[in-house]
Design an enzyme around this catalytic site. Structure first.
Site, PDB file in Angstrom:
ATOM      1  N   ASP A  42       0.789  -1.239   0.000  1.00 44.58           N
ATOM      2  CA  ASP A  42       0.000   0.000   0.000  1.00 44.58           C
ATOM      3  C   ASP A  42       0.818   1.285   0.000  1.00 44.58           C
ATOM      4  O   ASP A  42       0.473   2.262   0.690  1.00 44.58           O
ATOM      5  CB  ASP A  42      -0.951   0.016   1.198  1.00 44.58           C
ATOM      6  CG  ASP A  42      -1.925  -1.139   1.193  1.00 44.58           C
ATOM      7  OD1 ASP A  42      -1.896  -1.953   0.254  1.00 44.58           O
ATOM      8  OD2 ASP A  42      -2.731  -1.235   2.137  1.00 44.58           O
ATOM      9  N   LYS A 147      -6.656  -4.836  -3.144  1.00 44.60           N
ATOM     10  CA  LYS A 147      -7.319  -5.485  -2.008  1.00 44.60           C
ATOM     11  C   LYS A 147      -8.343  -4.544  -1.375  1.00 44.60           C
ATOM     12  O   LYS A 147      -8.084  -3.354  -1.216  1.00 44.60           O
ATOM     13  CB  LYS A 147      -6.285  -5.927  -0.966  1.00 44.60           C
ATOM     14  CG  LYS A 147      -5.434  -4.800  -0.377  1.00 44.60           C
ATOM     15  CD  LYS A 147      -4.350  -5.371   0.529  1.00 44.60           C
ATOM     16  CE  LYS A 147      -3.548  -4.304   1.242  1.00 44.60           C
ATOM     17  NZ  LYS A 147      -4.312  -3.524   2.228  1.00 44.60           N
ATOM     18  N   CYS A 180      -2.132  -2.520   7.905  1.00 44.80           N
ATOM     19  CA  CYS A 180      -2.071  -3.409   6.745  1.00 44.80           C
ATOM     20  C   CYS A 180      -0.846  -4.307   6.758  1.00 44.80           C
ATOM     21  O   CYS A 180      -0.920  -5.469   6.339  1.00 44.80           O
ATOM     22  CB  CYS A 180      -2.130  -2.592   5.460  1.00 44.80           C
ATOM     23  SG  CYS A 180      -3.712  -1.735   5.246  1.00 44.80           S
TER      24      CYS A 180
END
Length: 255
Positions: A42, A147, A180
């Site tokens: 990310d 995701k 995450c």
């Protein structure tokens, strides 16, 4: 599935099956480059740049930007060594059909997921802000996993990609450490993957969370994995990089 996954056409450079060792906590991390993937979680504009989702939550995005330069060095070395490289992006479908109401409405953000911000709709797939920052942009042959949740395995093809490539070890980087990154490492641990977290290549908006999250990974003999600074990982890659350099030099001379 909404993942975009491209398959490399070249095999890893260097001595396949040669184990390498990283000085790490709680003890040395051994890995086979042929079965190891570098995972960048990310590293998106919405989290690392002003005007994105992270800032709309009241966070100082500058807290995350210290990860960029060490991660650039790790990414370059991993590419040169022929390791598998996988990027993830958190984001949702334009119609928000994969966005739970609980996630949408939680918190007191000035901008919510799907709202229009300075970089396009917040955390929506295909928008400028949802994409990976220029400094770490994927290249041809690298897999990108979109995701909808915090962990890389949930509602994605991530696990399928790892199995198809024969990956058993993950070198984990990205943001944020306690959300995450941690979720992905925990999920990977339950699935039998060995995880090394590079401490200066993961970041949190909160320094205390950063410290504690890394301690949690390596606690109790490595309950979720190993932790090491990126220079230790780069040092472990040196034999592989030397082989790659020699091979390239020989090929150049022959041509």
């Amino acid at each position: 599935m909404t993942d975009t996954a491209s398959t490399p056409t070249e095999t890893p450079t260097g001595p396949v099956g040669t184990p390498l060792t990283v000085g790490a906590r709680p003890y040395d991390f051994a890995f086979d480059p042929a079965t190891t993937a570098l995972v960048l979680i990310d590293m998106q504009r919405d989290f690392l740049e002003p005007g994105g989702f992270g800032e709309s939550l009241g966070n100082d995005v500058g807290q995350l930007r210290g990860t960029i330069e060490p991660l650039r060095a790790v990414l370059a070395a991993a590419r040169a060594a022929g390791l598998t490289v996988i990027h993830t992006r958190e984001g949702h479908l334009p119609d928000l059909s994969d966005l739970p109401a609980a996630k949408l409405h939680r918190g007191n953000a000035t901008l919510r997921i799907g709202d229009v911000g300075p970089k396009g709709r917040i955390l929506i797939r295909g928008e400028y802000g949802q994409d990976i920052i220029d400094e770490l942009a994927p290249i041809d042959g690298e897999t990108v996993i979109d995701k909808p949740g915090k962990g890389a395995f949930y509602a994605t093809a991530f696990g399928d990609v790892l199995r198809a490539k024969g990956i058993t070890s993950l070198v984990v980087t990205g943001v944020t450490t306690e959300v995450c990154v941690h979720t992905t490492v925990r999920e990977a641990n339950d699935r039998g993957y060995e995880c090394l977290v590079l401490s200066d290549c993961v970041g949190s908006y909160f320094p205390d969370f950063q410290r504690v999250a890394l301690e949690m990974v390596a606690a109790q003999g490595g309950i979720f994995g190993w932790v090491a600074p990126s220079p230790a990982f780069l040092a472990a890659l040196e034999p592989l990089l030397a082989t790659a350099t020699a091979t390239a030099a020989a090929a150049s001379t022959a041509s």
